[in-house]
Design an enzyme around this catalytic site. Structure first.
Site, PDB file in Angstrom:
ATOM      1  NE  ARG A  73      -1.626   1.516   3.639  1.00  0.00           N
ATOM      2  CZ  ARG A  73      -2.151   2.521   4.419  1.00  0.00           C
ATOM      3  NH1 ARG A  73      -3.083   3.039   4.291  1.00  0.00           N
ATOM      4  NH2 ARG A  73      -1.109   2.819   5.241  1.00  0.00           N
ATOM      5  CD1 TRP A 183       4.887   4.926   2.050  1.00  0.00           C
ATOM      6  CD2 TRP A 183       3.288   5.794   2.677  1.00  0.00           C
ATOM      7  NE1 TRP A 183       4.840   5.898   1.488  1.00  0.00           N
ATOM      8  CE2 TRP A 183       3.650   6.456   1.900  1.00  0.00           C
ATOM      9  CE3 TRP A 183       2.151   6.431   3.442  1.00  0.00           C
ATOM     10  CZ2 TRP A 183       3.138   7.832   1.261  1.00  0.00           C
ATOM     11  CZ3 TRP A 183       1.523   7.512   2.853  1.00  0.00           C
ATOM     12  CH2 TRP A 183       1.917   8.482   1.800  1.00  0.00           C
ATOM     13  CG  ASP A 184      -0.192   5.503   6.668  1.00  0.00           C
ATOM     14  OD1 ASP A 184      -0.042   4.620   6.019  1.00  0.00           O
ATOM     15  OD2 ASP A 184      -1.191   6.259   6.486  1.00  0.00           O
ATOM     16  CB  THR A 185       4.362   5.049  11.487  1.00  0.00           C
ATOM     17  OG1 THR A 185       2.958   4.707  12.048  1.00  0.00           O
ATOM     18  CG2 THR A 185       4.898   5.584  13.102  1.00  0.00           C
TER      19      THR A 185
END
Ligand SMILES: Nc1nc2c(ncn2[C@@H]2O[C@H](COP(=O)(O)OP(=O)(O)O)[C@@H](O)[C@H]2O)c(=O)[nH]1
Ligand SMILES: [Mg+2]
Length: 257
Positions: A73, A183-185
Site C-alpha cells: 500500500r 509507511w504512514d507512521t
C-alpha cells in the site's frame, strides 16, 4: 486548487464501483471550487478490480486507474503522490470507513496554509469510532509506544485518511523506506522531525469488517519500523528542514499543542 485523492486498492471488486462513484459525486457537489483527480492505485489485485477500475476511469473524467507492478500500500501511495502535480495530495481507504463529510475539514488546513500535513484521527476525544475491541486496543497501545519512544504529539499515525501539500510530499515521500503499512507512521515521524506542521483532526470512523490487514503481522512490522527509525534518528539524520517549503519559508520545529 488541484487536489489528488488516491484510493489504494487490493482485490476490492465488491466495493470499488460504489465507493469511487460516491467520492466523485461528493467532490462535485461539495468542493466545486477545486479541481480533482481521483486515482485508483492498484497493486496486486487478482480479482476484477482492474476491469472495474478501467471502466470507472472511462466513465468519470476525474478518475484514473493505475496498476503498479509490486505489492504494498505504501509503495502505491508513494508512486501516485510523487507522480502527481496536484497542490494537495490525499488518500482514503476504499471502504470509506472515514466519513466523506470530513474530507473538506481534512484539506482545509492545507488549503489555508495552516499545516503541511493533515491526518484523520480515531484517537482524539472528539473522534467517533466504531471498531472492534481488538483493533481499538492495538491502536491505543501503538499510539502510546509511539508517543513514549518518539515524544511525538501525533496520536493516530495509522488512520487511512490523510492529506499533504505537494511541497511536503516531494520533500518527505522519497525519504520513506517502508512500502507497506508502516509507511504512514514513517512519513509522519519524518515530517515532525523536520519541522513540518502536522494537524490531527478528529473524524468519524466506522470499521469495515472486510480487512486486508494481517493484524498481528502488521503490528510486528510496525514495531520493527519504529526500531529502525529510532536508530536512524539517533544517528542524527533528518534533524531539520533543509529547504524552503513554500512562500512562508522553513517551518519552525513543532512544539506541543
Ligand atoms: N494498492 C494497495 N492497496 C492496498 C494494499 N493492501 C490494502 N490496500 C488497500 O488499503 C486500504 C485499507 O485496507 P483495509 O483492509 O480496509 O485496512 P483496515 O481498514 O485497516 O482493515 C483499502 O482500500 C485496501 O484495498 C496493497 O497491497 N496495495
Ligand atoms: Mg478498512
Amino acid at each position: 486548487m488541484r487536489i489528488n485523492i488516491t484510493v489504494p486498492v487490493l482485490n476490492e471488486e465488491d466495493k470499488l464501483e460504489a465507493s469511487i462513484s460516491r467520492v466523485v459525486r461528493f467532490v462535485e457537489e461539495h468542493l466545486t471550487t477545486h479541481q480533482f483527480e481521483i486515482v485508483i492505485a492498484d497493486n496486486g489485485s487478482s480479482d476484477h478490480t482492474p476491469v472495474i477500475g478501467r471502466e470507472l476511469s472511462r466513465r468519470y473524467h476525474s478518475v484514473k486507474y493505475l496498476r503498479i507492478g509490486e505489492r504494498g500500500r505504501g509503495r502505491a501511495l508513494s508512486q501516485v503522490w510523487l507522480a502527481s502535480d496536484a497542490d494537495i495530495m490525499s488518500y482514503m481507504d476504499v471502504d470509506l470507513s472515514s466519513d466523506l463529510e470530513d474530507f473538506p475539514r481534512l484539506i482545509q488546513p492545507l488549503v489555508y496554509g495552516r499545516a503541511d500535513i493533515a491526518i484523520g484521527s480515531r484517537l482524539l476525544p472528539e473522534s467517533t469510532v466504531t471498531r472492534c475491541f481488538r483493533r481499538e486496543i492495538i491502536s491505543r497501545a501503538y499510539s502510546t509506544i509511539l508517543r513514549v519512544t518518539f515524544r511525538t504529539i501525533i496520536r493516530d499515525a495509522q488512520c487511512g485518511f490523510k492529506a499533504a501539500t505537494g511541497a511536503a510530499v516531494r520533500h518527505l515521500v522519497p525519504q520513506v523506506e517502508d512500502c507497506s503499512w508502516f509507511w504512514d507512521t514513517e512519513l509522519l515521524l519524518l515530517a515532525e522531525r523536520q519541522g513540518f506542521r502536522v494537524e490531527e483532526l478528529p473524524i468519524r470512523w466506522v470499521e469495515s469488517m472486510d480487512s486486508r490487514v494481517a493484524i498481528v503481522q502488521t503490528a510486528r512490522d510496525n514495531l520493527h519500523g519504529l526500531y529502525r527509525l529510532r536508530k536512524t534518528f539517533r544517528r542524527g539524520q533528518f534533524s531539520s528542514v533543509t529547504t524552503s517549503l513554500s512562500a512562508g519559508g522553513p517551518r519552525p520545529p513543532l512544539a506541543g499543542r
